[in-house]
Design a protein around this motif. Structure first.
Motif, mmCIF file in Angstrom:
data_model
loop_
_atom_site.group_PDB
_atom_site.id
_atom_site.type_symbol
_atom_site.label_atom_id
_atom_site.label_comp_id
_atom_site.label_asym_id
_atom_site.label_seq_id
_atom_site.Cartn_x
_atom_site.Cartn_y
_atom_site.Cartn_z
ATOM 1 N N VAL A 41 0.649 -0.918 0.099
ATOM 2 C CA VAL A 41 -0.212 -0.213 -0.078
ATOM 3 C C VAL A 41 0.789 1.112 0.012
ATOM 4 C CG1 VAL A 41 -1.610 1.909 1.032
ATOM 5 C CG2 VAL A 41 -2.318 -1.389 1.243
ATOM 6 N N ILE A 42 2.142 1.441 0.805
ATOM 7 C CA ILE A 42 2.724 2.724 1.091
ATOM 8 C C ILE A 42 2.952 2.622 -0.704
ATOM 9 C CG2 ILE A 42 5.044 3.226 1.614
ATOM 10 C CD1 ILE A 42 3.681 1.911 4.251
ATOM 11 N N THR A 43 3.859 1.357 -1.276
ATOM 12 C CA THR A 43 4.596 1.509 -2.110
ATOM 13 C C THR A 43 3.757 2.599 -3.753
ATOM 14 O OG1 THR A 43 5.731 -0.334 -2.040
ATOM 15 C CG2 THR A 43 5.799 0.153 -4.096
ATOM 16 N N VAL A 44 2.399 1.980 -3.859
ATOM 17 C CA VAL A 44 1.637 2.503 -3.836
ATOM 18 C C VAL A 44 1.049 3.642 -4.061
ATOM 19 C CG1 VAL A 44 -1.083 2.550 -4.779
ATOM 20 C CG2 VAL A 44 0.299 0.130 -4.892
ATOM 21 N N LEU A 45 0.635 4.143 -2.643
ATOM 22 C CA LEU A 45 0.889 5.428 -2.340
ATOM 23 C C LEU A 45 1.205 6.965 -2.550
ATOM 24 C CD1 LEU A 45 -1.236 5.151 1.446
ATOM 25 C CD2 LEU A 45 -2.007 5.537 -1.282
ATOM 26 N N ARG A 46 3.452 6.416 -2.821
ATOM 27 C CA ARG A 46 4.221 7.121 -2.630
ATOM 28 C C ARG A 46 3.982 6.851 -3.966
ATOM 29 N NH1 ARG A 46 6.883 8.419 1.560
ATOM 30 N NH2 ARG A 46 7.236 6.729 3.325
ATOM 31 N N LYS A 47 3.806 6.365 -5.042
ATOM 32 C CA LYS A 47 4.193 6.310 -7.093
ATOM 33 C C LYS A 47 2.423 7.854 -6.959
ATOM 34 C CE LYS A 47 6.558 1.991 -7.652
ATOM 35 N NZ LYS A 47 5.821 0.649 -8.388
ATOM 36 N N ARG A 48 2.084 7.043 -6.520
ATOM 37 C CA ARG A 48 0.416 7.489 -6.691
ATOM 38 C C ARG A 48 0.734 9.115 -6.089
ATOM 39 N NH1 ARG A 48 -2.882 9.312 -10.002
ATOM 40 N NH2 ARG A 48 -5.327 9.662 -9.148
ATOM 41 N N PHE A 49 1.040 9.651 -5.435
ATOM 42 C CA PHE A 49 1.234 10.665 -4.367
ATOM 43 C C PHE A 49 2.660 10.961 -4.048
ATOM 44 C CE2 PHE A 49 -2.617 11.047 -4.223
ATOM 45 C CZ PHE A 49 -3.593 9.526 -4.048
ATOM 46 N N PRO A 50 3.998 11.007 -5.092
ATOM 47 C CA PRO A 50 5.022 11.336 -5.119
ATOM 48 C C PRO A 50 5.128 12.941 -4.165
ATOM 49 C CG PRO A 50 4.269 11.960 -7.370
ATOM 50 C CD PRO A 50 3.295 11.639 -7.059
ATOM 51 N N GLY A 51 4.544 13.604 -3.889
ATOM 52 C CA GLY A 51 4.889 14.359 -2.684
ATOM 53 C C GLY A 51 3.912 15.143 -1.512
ATOM 54 N N ALA A 52 3.893 13.908 -1.664
ATOM 55 C CA ALA A 52 3.409 14.037 0.204
ATOM 56 C C ALA A 52 4.132 13.344 1.408
ATOM 57 C CB ALA A 52 2.187 11.950 0.304
ATOM 58 N N SER A 53 3.899 14.000 2.057
ATOM 59 C CA SER A 53 5.325 13.590 3.428
ATOM 60 C C SER A 53 5.105 12.429 3.871
ATOM 61 C CB SER A 53 4.647 15.012 3.942
ATOM 62 O OG SER A 53 3.626 14.147 5.463
ATOM 63 N N ASP A 54 5.569 11.782 4.811
ATOM 64 C CA ASP A 54 5.765 10.096 5.269
ATOM 65 C C ASP A 54 4.545 10.463 6.068
ATOM 66 O OD1 ASP A 54 9.916 10.234 5.100
ATOM 67 O OD2 ASP A 54 8.245 9.707 3.640
ATOM 68 N N ASP A 55 4.379 11.040 6.999
ATOM 69 C CA ASP A 55 3.578 11.356 7.763
ATOM 70 C C ASP A 55 1.832 10.446 6.719
ATOM 71 O OD1 ASP A 55 4.417 13.786 10.077
ATOM 72 O OD2 ASP A 55 4.672 11.958 10.302
ATOM 73 N N GLN A 56 2.542 11.698 5.759
ATOM 74 C CA GLN A 56 0.534 12.054 4.809
ATOM 75 C C GLN A 56 0.941 10.383 4.360
ATOM 76 O OE1 GLN A 56 1.324 15.074 3.015
ATOM 77 N NE2 GLN A 56 0.194 16.148 3.731
ATOM 78 N N ILE A 57 1.674 9.870 4.318
ATOM 79 C CA ILE A 57 1.932 8.512 3.527
ATOM 80 C C ILE A 57 1.555 7.487 4.487
ATOM 81 C CG2 ILE A 57 2.933 6.984 2.057
ATOM 82 C CD1 ILE A 57 1.935 8.554 0.484
ATOM 83 N N ALA A 58 2.017 7.635 5.693
ATOM 84 C CA ALA A 58 1.918 7.083 6.941
ATOM 85 C C ALA A 58 0.042 6.910 6.834
ATOM 86 C CB ALA A 58 2.890 7.020 8.362
#
Length: 80
Positions: free
Chosen positions: A7-24
């Motif tokens: 899920v984190i991998t997909v979120l990072r690809k989909r939202f590259p500008g998001a912070s670590d806290d937002q992704i988490a």
């Protein structure tokens, strides 16, 4: 069960500008982690400093993984 790392991998690809806290936060909501769990960020330097005094030759040793630059996620369960 949903694999949080995927899920984190997909979120990072989909939202590259998001912070670590937002992704988490997004990953926690998706996989259903309770509100009592909190991701600890910025702990790698502390662990590397403590690991520098620890001898470990095994490739699967946690300390050796830190030395090689592997990234980790640390979750802390908050008191209820």
């Amino acid at each position: 069960m949903i694999d949080r790392e995927k899920v984190i991998t997909v979120l990072r690809k989909r939202f590259p500008g998001a912070s670590d806290d937002q992704i988490a936060a997004a990953a926690n909501a998706i996989v259903g982690l309770g509100e009592e769990w909190h991701e600890v960020v910025g702990f790698e330097r502390d662990l590397q400093r403590h690991a520098s005094d620890h001898a470990c030759d095994e490739p699967d040793c946690f300390v050796e993984r830190l030395r090689s630059g592997r990234r980790f996620r640390l979750l802390e369960k908050l008191d209820e």
